[in-house]
Each structure stands twice: as structure tokens, then as C-alpha cells.
Motif scaffolding. Sequence first.
Motif, PDB file in Angstrom:
ATOM      1  N   ALA A  15     -19.819  -6.785  -1.712  1.00 26.99           N
ATOM      2  CA  ALA A  15     -19.316  -8.024  -2.199  1.00 26.99           C
ATOM      3  C   ALA A  15     -19.796  -9.285  -1.163  1.00 26.99           C
ATOM      4  N   ARG A  16     -19.463 -10.580  -1.864  1.00 27.06           N
ATOM      5  CA  ARG A  16     -19.994 -11.664  -1.042  1.00 27.06           C
ATOM      6  C   ARG A  16     -19.004 -11.631   0.126  1.00 27.06           C
ATOM      7  N   GLY A  17     -19.748 -11.879   1.246  1.00 32.33           N
ATOM      8  CA  GLY A  17     -19.310 -11.957   2.436  1.00 32.33           C
ATOM      9  C   GLY A  17     -19.233 -10.697   3.426  1.00 32.33           C
ATOM     10  N   LYS A  18     -19.527  -9.708   2.772  1.00 37.08           N
ATOM     11  CA  LYS A  18     -19.466  -8.294   3.147  1.00 37.08           C
ATOM     12  C   LYS A  18     -20.785  -7.618   3.820  1.00 37.08           C
ATOM     13  N   LEU A  69     -30.531 -12.229  -5.084  1.00 33.25           N
ATOM     14  CA  LEU A  69     -29.452 -12.355  -4.030  1.00 33.25           C
ATOM     15  C   LEU A  69     -29.192 -13.522  -3.297  1.00 33.25           C
ATOM     16  N   THR A  70     -30.292 -14.350  -2.905  1.00 29.78           N
ATOM     17  CA  THR A  70     -29.901 -15.653  -2.203  1.00 29.78           C
ATOM     18  C   THR A  70     -29.251 -16.491  -2.950  1.00 29.78           C
ATOM     19  N   ASN A  72     -27.399 -16.216  -5.287  1.00 28.43           N
ATOM     20  CA  ASN A  72     -25.793 -15.799  -5.628  1.00 28.43           C
ATOM     21  C   ASN A  72     -24.926 -15.522  -4.225  1.00 28.43           C
ATOM     22  N   ALA A  73     -25.540 -15.803  -3.079  1.00 30.78           N
ATOM     23  CA  ALA A  73     -24.933 -15.911  -1.918  1.00 30.78           C
ATOM     24  C   ALA A  73     -24.585 -14.424  -1.613  1.00 30.78           C
ATOM     25  N   LEU A  74     -25.533 -13.434  -1.617  1.00 34.60           N
ATOM     26  CA  LEU A  74     -25.096 -11.970  -1.459  1.00 34.60           C
ATOM     27  C   LEU A  74     -25.870 -11.544  -0.337  1.00 34.60           C
TER      28      LEU A  74
END
Length: 74
Positions: A15-18, A69-70, A72-74
Motif C-alpha cells: 500500500a502507498r506509504g508501506k 508505480l512512480t 501513483n506514488a507507490l
Amino acid sequence: MDHDYLWRTHKSIPARGKIGIFNRSYYEEVLVVRVHPTFLRAQKLPDDLITKHIWDERYEDINSFERYLTRNAL
């Protein structure tokens, strides 16, 4: 072998931030599989997709996946 080579990574994106740690990489596709063509044949691809351009296409897929990925800030 029932899925495309990016499927395993895509389904496991944290998940985003993980942070996620993978013990395998899709870069194996342009390293190991390229050196050992038996692995490519085992992927059940239609013959018309295995052309002299397959490696350029896979580099393009990997770059597009990382761009996705970039973006979508993943």
C-alpha cells in the motif's frame, strides 16, 4: 507460468506509504530468462510473440511499469 512475468510483482505491491521486500525481481526476465531460453519457452507464450524484439519489448514493459508505480506514488 499461468500469468505474465510482471503479475507476481504487481499483485504484491504494498500500500502507498508501506515498504515491500521481494526476494525475486522482474529484472530476471531480461537476465536469467534471456540467457536460458528454456525458461522463456516454459512461459506458454504464443509463438508469434517470441520474436527478435521480445527483449526490447520487455525492457519497455518494465520501464512503463516503474513509471506507473512512480506516477501513483507507490
